[in-house]
Design a protein around this motif. Sequence first.
Motif, PDB file in Angstrom:
ATOM      1  N   ASP A  74       0.829  -1.211   0.000  1.00 26.80           N
ATOM      2  CA  ASP A  74       0.000   0.000   0.000  1.00 26.80           C
ATOM      3  C   ASP A  74       0.862   1.259   0.000  1.00 26.80           C
ATOM      4  OD1 ASP A  74      -2.273  -1.538   0.017  1.00 26.80           O
ATOM      5  OD2 ASP A  74      -2.616  -1.360   2.182  1.00 26.80           O
ATOM      6  N   ALA A  75       1.915   1.259   0.823  1.00 29.29           N
ATOM      7  CA  ALA A  75       2.800   2.426   0.885  1.00 29.29           C
ATOM      8  C   ALA A  75       3.533   2.626  -0.430  1.00 29.29           C
ATOM      9  CB  ALA A  75       3.799   2.255   2.034  1.00 29.29           C
ATOM     10  N   ASP A  76       4.000   1.541  -1.017  1.00 27.37           N
ATOM     11  CA  ASP A  76       4.702   1.613  -2.296  1.00 27.37           C
ATOM     12  C   ASP A  76       3.778   2.118  -3.402  1.00 27.37           C
ATOM     13  OD1 ASP A  76       7.106   0.996  -3.931  1.00 27.37           O
ATOM     14  OD2 ASP A  76       5.780  -0.476  -4.860  1.00 27.37           O
ATOM     15  N   SER A  77       2.525   1.702  -3.364  1.00 30.52           N
ATOM     16  CA  SER A  77       1.558   2.127  -4.378  1.00 30.52           C
ATOM     17  C   SER A  77       1.253   3.613  -4.273  1.00 30.52           C
ATOM     18  CB  SER A  77       0.257   1.325  -4.239  1.00 30.52           C
ATOM     19  OG  SER A  77       0.479  -0.048  -4.477  1.00 30.52           O
ATOM     20  N   LYS A  78       1.212   4.135  -3.051  1.00 29.26           N
ATOM     21  CA  LYS A  78       0.967   5.570  -2.869  1.00 29.26           C
ATOM     22  C   LYS A  78       2.106   6.388  -3.463  1.00 29.26           C
ATOM     23  CE  LYS A  78      -2.104   5.484   1.154  1.00 29.26           C
ATOM     24  NZ  LYS A  78      -2.494   4.082   1.026  1.00 29.26           N
ATOM     25  N   VAL A  79       3.337   5.910  -3.305  1.00 29.86           N
ATOM     26  CA  VAL A  79       4.483   6.608  -3.903  1.00 29.86           C
ATOM     27  C   VAL A  79       4.365   6.582  -5.428  1.00 29.86           C
ATOM     28  CG1 VAL A  79       6.988   6.526  -4.247  1.00 29.86           C
ATOM     29  CG2 VAL A  79       6.031   6.198  -1.962  1.00 29.86           C
ATOM     30  N   LYS A  80       3.984   5.443  -5.995  1.00 22.49           N
ATOM     31  CA  LYS A  80       3.816   5.339  -7.441  1.00 22.49           C
ATOM     32  C   LYS A  80       2.748   6.300  -7.948  1.00 22.49           C
ATOM     33  CE  LYS A  80       5.203   0.478  -7.755  1.00 22.49           C
ATOM     34  NZ  LYS A  80       4.735  -0.912  -7.922  1.00 22.49           N
ATOM     35  N   GLN A  81       1.662   6.436  -7.202  1.00 25.11           N
ATOM     36  CA  GLN A  81       0.606   7.359  -7.602  1.00 25.11           C
ATOM     37  C   GLN A  81       1.117   8.798  -7.611  1.00 25.11           C
ATOM     38  OE1 GLN A  81      -2.481   5.572  -4.788  1.00 25.11           O
ATOM     39  NE2 GLN A  81      -3.788   6.182  -6.485  1.00 25.11           N
ATOM     40  N   LEU A  82       1.885   9.154  -6.592  1.00 25.68           N
ATOM     41  CA  LEU A  82       2.434  10.511  -6.520  1.00 25.68           C
ATOM     42  C   LEU A  82       3.420  10.760  -7.654  1.00 25.68           C
ATOM     43  CD1 LEU A  82       3.030  10.731  -2.657  1.00 25.68           C
ATOM     44  CD2 LEU A  82       1.295  11.979  -3.966  1.00 25.68           C
ATOM     45  N   GLU A  83       4.259   9.782  -7.933  1.00 26.75           N
ATOM     46  CA  GLU A  83       5.229   9.918  -9.026  1.00 26.75           C
ATOM     47  C   GLU A  83       4.513  10.058 -10.366  1.00 26.75           C
ATOM     48  OE1 GLU A  83       9.163   7.392  -7.577  1.00 26.75           O
ATOM     49  OE2 GLU A  83       7.491   6.308  -8.476  1.00 26.75           O
ATOM     50  N   SER A  84       3.472   9.276 -10.550  1.00 23.50           N
ATOM     51  CA  SER A  84       2.765   9.249 -11.825  1.00 23.50           C
ATOM     52  C   SER A  84       2.103  10.586 -12.135  1.00 23.50           C
ATOM     53  CB  SER A  84       1.711   8.137 -11.798  1.00 23.50           C
ATOM     54  OG  SER A  84       1.224   7.857 -13.076  1.00 23.50           O
ATOM     55  N   VAL A  85       1.698  11.305 -11.094  1.00 23.46           N
ATOM     56  CA  VAL A  85       1.044  12.604 -11.285  1.00 23.46           C
ATOM     57  C   VAL A  85       1.987  13.610 -11.926  1.00 23.46           C
ATOM     58  CG1 VAL A  85       0.110  14.612 -10.066  1.00 23.46           C
ATOM     59  CG2 VAL A  85      -0.661  12.317  -9.453  1.00 23.46           C
ATOM     60  N   ILE A  86       3.251  13.595 -11.496  1.00 23.58           N
ATOM     61  CA  ILE A  86       4.186  14.624 -11.951  1.00 23.58           C
ATOM     62  C   ILE A  86       5.086  14.164 -13.088  1.00 23.58           C
ATOM     63  CG2 ILE A  86       4.191  15.662  -9.659  1.00 23.58           C
ATOM     64  CD1 ILE A  86       6.959  14.502  -9.220  1.00 23.58           C
ATOM     65  N   PHE A 122       6.241   6.395 -18.049  1.00 25.18           N
ATOM     66  CA  PHE A 122       5.746   5.131 -17.513  1.00 25.18           C
ATOM     67  C   PHE A 122       4.896   5.491 -16.298  1.00 25.18           C
ATOM     68  CE2 PHE A 122       6.857   0.543 -18.056  1.00 25.18           C
ATOM     69  CZ  PHE A 122       5.948   0.032 -17.156  1.00 25.18           C
ATOM     70  N   VAL A 123       3.582   5.219 -16.364  1.00 26.55           N
ATOM     71  CA  VAL A 123       2.666   5.681 -15.327  1.00 26.55           C
ATOM     72  C   VAL A 123       2.065   4.506 -14.565  1.00 26.55           C
ATOM     73  CG1 VAL A 123       2.145   7.824 -16.558  1.00 26.55           C
ATOM     74  CG2 VAL A 123       0.733   5.782 -16.953  1.00 26.55           C
ATOM     75  N   PHE A 124       1.294   4.835 -13.540  1.00 27.63           N
ATOM     76  CA  PHE A 124       0.706   3.836 -12.653  1.00 27.63           C
ATOM     77  C   PHE A 124      -0.810   3.906 -12.728  1.00 27.63           C
ATOM     78  CE2 PHE A 124      -0.775   2.847  -8.210  1.00 27.63           C
ATOM     79  CZ  PHE A 124      -0.538   1.488  -8.257  1.00 27.63           C
ATOM     80  N   GLU A 125      -1.460   2.737 -12.845  1.00 32.04           N
ATOM     81  CA  GLU A 125      -2.920   2.658 -12.888  1.00 32.04           C
ATOM     82  C   GLU A 125      -3.394   1.709 -11.784  1.00 32.04           C
ATOM     83  OE1 GLU A 125      -6.307   2.961 -12.778  1.00 32.04           O
ATOM     84  OE2 GLU A 125      -5.717   4.175 -14.507  1.00 32.04           O
TER      85      GLU A 125
END
Length: 393
Positions: free
Chosen positions: A184-196, A238-241
């Motif tokens: 869950d923590a790793d996924s939140k970081v991916k979401q934040l990275e994907s935004v920018i 490369f983004v996260f879904e």
Amino acid sequence: MITEVIFIISLLAIGLVFTGYPLILWWYGRHVTRLQPVSEQELSQQSMPLVSVLVAVRNGEALIRKKVENALALDYPAEKLDVVIVSDGSDDGTMAVLNAIQSERLTALDLGQHLGKHEALNAGMQHCCGDIIVFTDADAELEPHAVSQLVRHFQDDRIGGVGGQRVIAEQQGSLENAQSTYIDADSKVKQLESVIGSVTANDGKIYAIRKSLFKGVAAAVTDDLYVCLSVLSQHQRFVFEPQARANIKTPSRNSDHEISRRRRIVNRSLRGIWLNRKVLNPFYSSFQLAAGLLINKVMRRLLPFFLITLLLSNLALISSSVWLWIFLLPQLGVYGAALGYWLLNGKSFPVAIVQKILSLCFYFVIGNLGTLLGVVDFLRGEQPVRWEPKKSD
């Protein structure tokens, strides 16, 4: 003086990895315009690209039929999706199961000998008909709309890859809660990275790229990170879904499995980063991506060394100031809790929240032990090519 410098550097490095980097991503993300991909409903039959689901398997007799059935049943136009399964020299009944499946959309290959996952993926790519390749594992059950959720991002020409979300759907072993928290923590970081911009890692259980961007997988690397970095090196995002979900069992069955698993992943991922090291150059890629990779992929793997130097320097300095107990006590608490969990030897603590804290601390410690061993293996030049995945039905 040297001890103080070591203490400060270690403290700052650990803080940057755990809290600084996510906070920077969150703050920066508030000041950028978020580009929304087309919705799944907006995808028309005509605009849906051809998709190939690619799976490399090694001795997956107990899993492979269910995997093929899951892939063929995905909620995506049947005429636009094919499945390619490559057996890496399996010596069980994997190929017999595959050969018994009657479907024109299935291509089953056998390498004939145990060469490694990278060889299986490289060989399988030659038989993929899709413009978009979805990589997944034999033990991952894709949810019906997973492929559609990945594909909708490719309407944007700047996006070359999309990573999905793995979800622990079936507990196996005693560390399920700790691993779920980590995911869950790793996924939140991916979401934040994907935004920018772009993520600095993806998950091998489910990810997709444009076939035109595939440059092969090198030996002795983690294929998911290597392919991700390869896409990024071609100046594609490369983004996260998170809605593209793959249900899995608990990745690590026990502490020994977690240590060996983390050791192998860290060693191979560092080799993949080294082979794609030009992406760490901000003048080649971007400052955001280079900094993110440095913090989230390189410094994170150096955490065991920072943790050791922080503890030792803190102990050496503790007599000089009472305020240093503020930093020492949490460290002793984490290691003490990990020891307590180990001493329980699988027995549950009567208070649930205490049990969760103990398991998280234990998982943190053994994970960093595996990471340390993986870094040492990498520095020694060890390059494990073959794989023997520990999976069950």
